[in-house]
Design an enzyme around this catalytic site. Structure first.
Site, PDB file in Angstrom:
ATOM      1  N   CYS A 138       0.478  -0.966   0.096  1.00 40.79           N
ATOM      2  CA  CYS A 138      -0.328  -0.538  -0.224  1.00 40.79           C
ATOM      3  C   CYS A 138       0.591   1.133  -0.449  1.00 40.79           C
ATOM      4  CB  CYS A 138      -0.952  -0.334   0.696  1.00 40.79           C
ATOM      5  SG  CYS A 138      -1.609  -1.485   0.961  1.00 40.79           S
TER       6      CYS A 138
HETATM    7  C1  UGA Z   1      -1.796   0.896   5.285  1.00 38.02           C
HETATM    8  C2  UGA Z   1      -2.188   1.630   6.152  1.00 38.02           C
HETATM    9  O1  UGA Z   1      -1.593   1.691   7.173  1.00 38.02           O
HETATM   10  C3  UGA Z   1      -3.227   1.324   6.205  1.00 38.02           C
HETATM   11  O2  UGA Z   1      -3.818   2.307   7.122  1.00 38.02           O
HETATM   12  C4  UGA Z   1      -4.196   1.294   4.984  1.00 38.02           C
HETATM   13  O3  UGA Z   1      -5.518   1.051   5.505  1.00 38.02           O
HETATM   14  C5  UGA Z   1      -3.260   0.037   4.390  1.00 38.02           C
HETATM   15  O4  UGA Z   1      -1.800   0.533   4.263  1.00 38.02           O
HETATM   16  C6  UGA Z   1      -4.131  -0.415   2.626  1.00 38.02           C
HETATM   17  O5  UGA Z   1      -4.021   0.590   1.924  1.00 38.02           O
HETATM   18  O6  UGA Z   1      -4.509  -1.045   2.930  1.00 38.02           O
HETATM   19  P1  UGA Z   1       0.053  -1.662   5.603  1.00 38.02           P
HETATM   20  O7  UGA Z   1       0.444  -1.575   3.509  1.00 38.02           O
HETATM   21  O8  UGA Z   1      -0.712  -3.147   6.704  1.00 38.02           O
HETATM   22  O9  UGA Z   1      -1.492  -0.402   6.239  1.00 38.02           O
HETATM   23  O10 UGA Z   1       1.114  -1.516   6.788  1.00 38.02           O
HETATM   24  P2  UGA Z   1       1.906  -0.026   8.023  1.00 38.02           P
HETATM   25  O11 UGA Z   1       1.249  -1.023   9.189  1.00 38.02           O
HETATM   26  O12 UGA Z   1       1.603   1.321   7.114  1.00 38.02           O
HETATM   27  O13 UGA Z   1       3.406  -0.538   7.613  1.00 38.02           O
HETATM   28  C7  UGA Z   1       3.677   0.003   6.358  1.00 38.02           C
HETATM   29  C8  UGA Z   1       5.307  -0.159   6.432  1.00 38.02           C
HETATM   30  O14 UGA Z   1       5.990   1.160   7.193  1.00 38.02           O
HETATM   31  C9  UGA Z   1       6.003  -1.433   7.088  1.00 38.02           C
HETATM   32  O15 UGA Z   1       7.078  -1.946   6.254  1.00 38.02           O
HETATM   33  C10 UGA Z   1       6.065  -0.916   8.886  1.00 38.02           C
HETATM   34  O16 UGA Z   1       7.437  -1.709   9.128  1.00 38.02           O
HETATM   35  C11 UGA Z   1       6.912   0.312   8.386  1.00 38.02           C
HETATM   36  N1  UGA Z   1       6.618   0.463   9.674  1.00 38.02           N
HETATM   37  C12 UGA Z   1       5.646   0.980   9.730  1.00 38.02           C
HETATM   38  C13 UGA Z   1       7.441   1.833   9.676  1.00 38.02           C
HETATM   39  O17 UGA Z   1       9.053   1.566   9.297  1.00 38.02           O
HETATM   40  N2  UGA Z   1       7.934   2.759  11.173  1.00 38.02           N
HETATM   41  C14 UGA Z   1       6.799   2.533  11.957  1.00 38.02           C
HETATM   42  O18 UGA Z   1       6.454   3.703  12.808  1.00 38.02           O
HETATM   43  C15 UGA Z   1       5.200   2.295  11.259  1.00 38.02           C
END
Ligand code: UGA
Length: 438
Positions: free
Chosen positions: A269
């Site tokens: 995403c």
């Molecule tokens: C993301 C959004 O958070 C959701 O709200 C949205 O619905 C979704 O995309 C979508 O569009 O369907 P997701 O892809 O499941 O969700 O994952 P995230 O939790 O956002 O994490 C994304 C990436 O960022 C991961 O690689 C995670 O490790 C990284 N991340 C996240 C960080 O490096 N630091 C953080 O503080 C948070």
């Protein structure tokens, strides 16, 4: 209300499972027969906590699975479109699946007496619901929106690894539509599902679509921002990025969430939506300077990790390097745009010998790298004779690593991109993203 869900990927399957588990009459539809077969045999196609138990419950209650779109269109009052909108070759959004589904809905609608509300949950660029989906359904059905059907944009905010909890309790329901009556009917449906405390935001379709992109872009911006600050911290002796995040996170204008420095964001995403909104922005004549910088910072992050490994090993050529964690985040087996995959690709180009470990995602990675890398069955196998271990995904099992686990490494070099271990307890050379050396 009879509910239909078209597209049984992460969003559609979790929504169908939650609705069915609550006894709401729902038909889930997908055109992929293999997928259908697996779902009917009560198995999810991917690893997602709680999903299979909700699916089982739903199938035993009120969830029906079908491959027949006509059945949905002829029987359902509310039809959710949850088909994928992946990245095309150019990096822009690929609308082919949603266009196809729209045409098929239209064809089935032609001879139907129902006047369904079609709810677009798939992520689509602003304007798509009104300018692409609506005309396609109108043309194929020979019926006008407002008369033969209604259309609403309703983006979702599920996080992989948490999809059931997020489906059960969303922080917000965004409803974008121009017809008051159908907006109210959808609101009523959600109020019944979530209770009276649920927050709604009602707006037009294009604003609803934009909210989704703004949301994901902002999350990506927070991550790239903290990763940038983390690079600074790493170069300032004794500085700790988590304490910095803690400090700024207390400010209610900032907030602590999504300020965890790491190897950069991955997944299906954030990278895709950022690239789409950057290209969309350029197309409509707005220079996407900020969002490009967010993307560049994310790309830089993995390169800096490679530089760190190279600095410590002098050269990575022929060195045995262990990668712990392959999925883009913990509690998921999804490796799409995973930073670990990117890291492995770079290291392979530099002729490193890679051995990997992941609690759930190894099989998915095997399909990419085949016999070019080694797949460990256990942590001890992954670390045996290794000259460097890089912790990429913060799976719980890795937080328990201790000196004993690192005993059989050839060179005890630990690079922790998520800071899940504590340097002071370790008798190894420990380097972490965002921690300045003392
Ligand atoms: C993301 C959004 O958070 C959701 O709200 C949205 O619905 C979704 O995309 C979508 O569009 O369907 P997701 O892809 O499941 O969700 O994952 P995230 O939790 O956002 O994490 C994304 C990436 O960022 C991961 O690689 C995670 O490790 C990284 N991340 C996240 C960080 O490096 N630091 C953080 O503080 C948070």
């Amino acid at each position: 209300m009879q509910v239909g869900i078209i597209g049984l990927g992460v969003v559609g399957l979790s929504f169908a499972s939650v609705l069915g588990s609550k006894g709401i009459s729902v038909i889930g539809m997908d055109s992929d027969f293999q997928k259908i077969e697996k779902i009917i045999s009560k198995k999810s196609l991917f690893f997602e906590p709680k999903l299979e138990s909700f699916l089982k419950k739903a199938l035993s209650k009120s969830l029906e699975i079908s491959s027949d779109i006509e059945k949905i269109v002829k029987n359902c009052d509310l039809i959710f479109l949850t088909v994928g909108t992946p990245k095309s070759k150019s990096g822009f959004i690929d609308l082919s699946m949603i266009k196809n589904a729209s045409k098929n809905i239209g064809v089935s609608l032609r001879h139907s007496t129902k006047k369904p509300i079609i709810v677009v949950k798939s992520t689509v660029v602003p304007g798509t619901t009104t300018n692409v989906i609506k005309p396609l359904i109108e043309r194929a059905s020979r019926k006008k929106a407002g008369k033969g059907f209604e259309i609403i944009a309703n983006p979702e905010f599920l996080r992989e690894g948490n999809v059931i909890d997020d489906t059960l309790k969303p922080h917000l329901v965004v409803i974008g539509g121009s017809n008051k009556n159908s907006v109210n009917r959808l609101k009523k449906f959600y109020s019944k599902l979530y209770g009276s405390k649920i927050k709604f935001m009602t707006t037009n379709t294009q604003t609803a679509e934009m909210i989704k992109y703004a949301n994901n872009s902002f999350l990506a911006t927070k991550i790239s921002f903290i990763n940038h600050i983390s690079s600074l911290c790493q170069s300032i002796s004794g500085t700790n990025i988590d304490e910095v995040a803690e400090g700024i996170g207390v400010d209610p204008r900032i907030g602590r969430l999504f300020l965890n420095a790491g190897p950069g964001y991955g997944g299906s995403c954030l990278p895709k939506d950022l690239e789409t909104i950057i290209q969309f922005s350029s197309k409509i004549g707005v220079n996407p300077v900020l969002l490009k910088a967010v993307q560049q910072t994310n790309d830089l992050q993995i390169k800096q990790i490679v530089q760190l490994i190279e600095k410590k090993l002098i050269s990575v050529k022929n060195k045995r390097i262990t990668i712990l964690g392959l999925s883009f985040k913990e509690n998921s087996d999804d490796i799409r745009e995973s930073r670990s995959i990117e890291l492995i690709k770079i290291l392979l180009r530099k002729n490193s010998k890679i051995i990997v470990h992941d609690p759930k995602a190894t099989k998915n990675v095997e399909r990419i790298f085949m016999n070019k890398i080694t797949y460990a069955n256990s942590l001890s196998e992954a670390l045996l004779n290794s000259q460097c271990v890089v912790i990429m995904t913060p799976w719980r099992v890795y937080t328990k690593l201790n000196n004993n686990d690192f005993q059989k490494m050839k060179k005890k070099l630990v690079i922790d991109t998520r800071r899940i271990l504590s340097r002071k307890n370790l008798n190894v050379e420990y380097l972490a993203i965002g921690l300045g050396l003392n």
